[in-house]
Scaffold this active site. Structure first.
Site: not given
Length: 216
Positions: A54, A56, A58-60, A68, A110, A112, A147
């Site tokens: 949960n 912040k 993950k993508t970064t 690399r 998203f 929603w 994602e």
């Protein structure tokens, strides 16, 4: 045994009380143990890497691996499954590697925002078809499926089809799968799993909205 020794030597809580000579001897011992650990681990293989949780980043973190790979001159592909309702800033930043990098933002934003489950499923399946082509292609050293865990969690993709696709990757290529809620079968299949833990977030704690350069 070497791993346990290394962990004990890495215990920084005792280092502040060491004399200069004791510290030097400890560092020499650490160097010897680390050299032995590296000698034992000479094998190389393509990895399946999962960034979930949960928190912040993950993508970064995955984009750091992408950079690399690009720096080593490897070909890389990025397929974004949920993001894509806007032009991601990272795509603009990575344009200078256009000869090495294929970037597809194939989501529509998203769930929603779309409010159409059938359309979301169709979009995710199209993104997976594109991703699978890169996974199977030995010319690509690293493939980032950004994602995709969200698409799995929401049932837009099946775990079985993704695991079957991962079985088709070349032995020396890496696949990174990001997003919260990674299913257990994927975690079991992965070689490297990192879970980002949420401690504080400005949106929740301070009511601060997503900001350019931080969230997008």
């Amino acid at each position: 045994m070497l791993d346990q020794t290394a962990e004990a030597l890495n215990n920084e809580s005792t280092q502040s009380s060491l004399s200069a000579e004791q510290y030097k001897r400890k560092m020499q011992q650490r160097k010897t143990v680390q050299a032995k650990r590296l000698a034992e681990r000479s094998q190389q293989k393509g990895l399946i890497i999962v960034h979930t949780g949960n928190g912040k980043g993950k993508t970064t973190a995955a984009l750091g691996m992408v950079l690399r790979s690009l720096g080593h001159g490897f070909k890389v592909a990025i397929v974004q499954f949920i993001k894509g309702g806007w032009e991601p800033a990272e795509k603009a930043a990575l344009n200078q590697w256009s000869d090495q990098l294929d970037f597809h933002a194939m989501g529509e934003g998203f769930t929603w925002e779309t409010q159409d489950r059938d359309r979301d499923i169709q979009t995710a399946q199209l993104a997976w078809d594109q991703a699978l082509a890169y996974i199977q292609n030995p010319a690509y050293k690293t493939v980032l499926l950004d994602e995709i865990n969200i698409a799995l969690k929401l049932g837009y993709l099946s775990v079985e089809q993704v695991l079957a696709g991962l079985d088709q990757k070349p032995a020396d290529s890496h696949v990174i799968l990001t997003g919260r809620g990674a299913p257990s079968p994927l975690i079991d299949r992965a070689d490297l799993v990192t879970e980002m833990t949420l401690v504080k977030h400005p949106f929740k704690e301070q009511g601060i909205k997503a900001q350019a350069g931080i969230e997008y």
